[in-house]
Write a protein that holds these residues in place. Structure first.
Motif, mmCIF file in Angstrom:
data_model
loop_
_atom_site.group_PDB
_atom_site.id
_atom_site.type_symbol
_atom_site.label_atom_id
_atom_site.label_comp_id
_atom_site.label_asym_id
_atom_site.label_seq_id
_atom_site.Cartn_x
_atom_site.Cartn_y
_atom_site.Cartn_z
ATOM 1 N N ASN A 79 -15.761 2.214 -47.248
ATOM 2 C CA ASN A 79 -15.545 0.777 -47.412
ATOM 3 C C ASN A 79 -14.075 0.449 -47.639
ATOM 4 O O ASN A 79 -13.628 -0.632 -47.319
ATOM 5 N N ILE A 80 -13.324 1.364 -48.193
ATOM 6 C CA ILE A 80 -11.922 1.105 -48.506
ATOM 7 C C ILE A 80 -11.060 1.165 -47.252
ATOM 8 O O ILE A 80 -10.149 0.359 -47.078
ATOM 9 N N ASN A 81 -11.348 2.084 -46.343
ATOM 10 C CA ASN A 81 -10.520 2.266 -45.154
ATOM 11 C C ASN A 81 -10.417 0.998 -44.301
ATOM 12 O O ASN A 81 -9.306 0.591 -43.966
ATOM 13 N N PRO A 82 -11.511 0.320 -43.935
ATOM 14 C CA PRO A 82 -11.359 -0.922 -43.158
ATOM 15 C C PRO A 82 -10.632 -2.014 -43.935
ATOM 16 O O PRO A 82 -9.857 -2.782 -43.360
ATOM 17 N N LEU A 83 -10.856 -2.055 -45.240
ATOM 18 C CA LEU A 83 -10.167 -3.066 -46.047
ATOM 19 C C LEU A 83 -8.673 -2.786 -46.115
ATOM 20 O O LEU A 83 -7.856 -3.712 -46.124
ATOM 21 N N LEU A 84 -8.323 -1.515 -46.152
ATOM 22 C CA LEU A 84 -6.910 -1.148 -46.152
ATOM 23 C C LEU A 84 -6.244 -1.580 -44.852
ATOM 24 O O LEU A 84 -5.156 -2.165 -44.863
ATOM 25 N N GLY A 110 -2.853 -5.323 -41.801
ATOM 26 C CA GLY A 110 -2.731 -6.276 -40.693
ATOM 27 C C GLY A 110 -2.311 -7.649 -41.173
ATOM 28 O O GLY A 110 -1.449 -8.295 -40.569
ATOM 29 N N ILE A 111 -2.910 -8.102 -42.242
ATOM 30 C CA ILE A 111 -2.546 -9.416 -42.793
ATOM 31 C C ILE A 111 -1.115 -9.404 -43.307
ATOM 32 O O ILE A 111 -0.354 -10.353 -43.084
#
Length: 92
Positions: free
Chosen positions: A4-9, A14-15
């Motif tokens: 779950n952390i990898n996509p959020l990272l 990106g942002i």
């Protein structure tokens, strides 16, 4: 939990990158840095193998019609656009 952390990272990076590049002066800095790094890489590669670098410079802008590799590449590129256009026209 780590899945779950990898996509959020990546989303956060990106942002952050998009917000940093929203200013014109930051985009110019990034492009200057990109061009300087690219130039250093090309110089390094030319130092490692000067004959291949010179071959590319001689070949650039002066295509040889008897060079089958280049001729094939150009032909495939031309056919790709024609096939794409025909495909789009047939869908309408």
């Amino acid at each position: 939990m780590s899945k779950n952390i990898n996509p959020l990272l990546w989303l956060g990076l990106g942002i952050a990158g998009a917000s940093y590049l929203s200013k014109q002066e930051n985009r110019e800095k990034v492009m200057e840095h990109y061009h300087s790094v690219k130039e250093k890489i090309v110089d390094f590669l030319c130092e490692q193998n000067p004959s291949s670098c010179q071959d590319l410079l001689d070949k650039a802008g002066n295509p040889d019609p008897h060079d089958l590799g280049d001729t094939r590449m150009v032909g495939e590129g031309a056919m790709y656009s024609v096939e794409y256009y025909n495909k789009e026209e047939q869908q309408e």
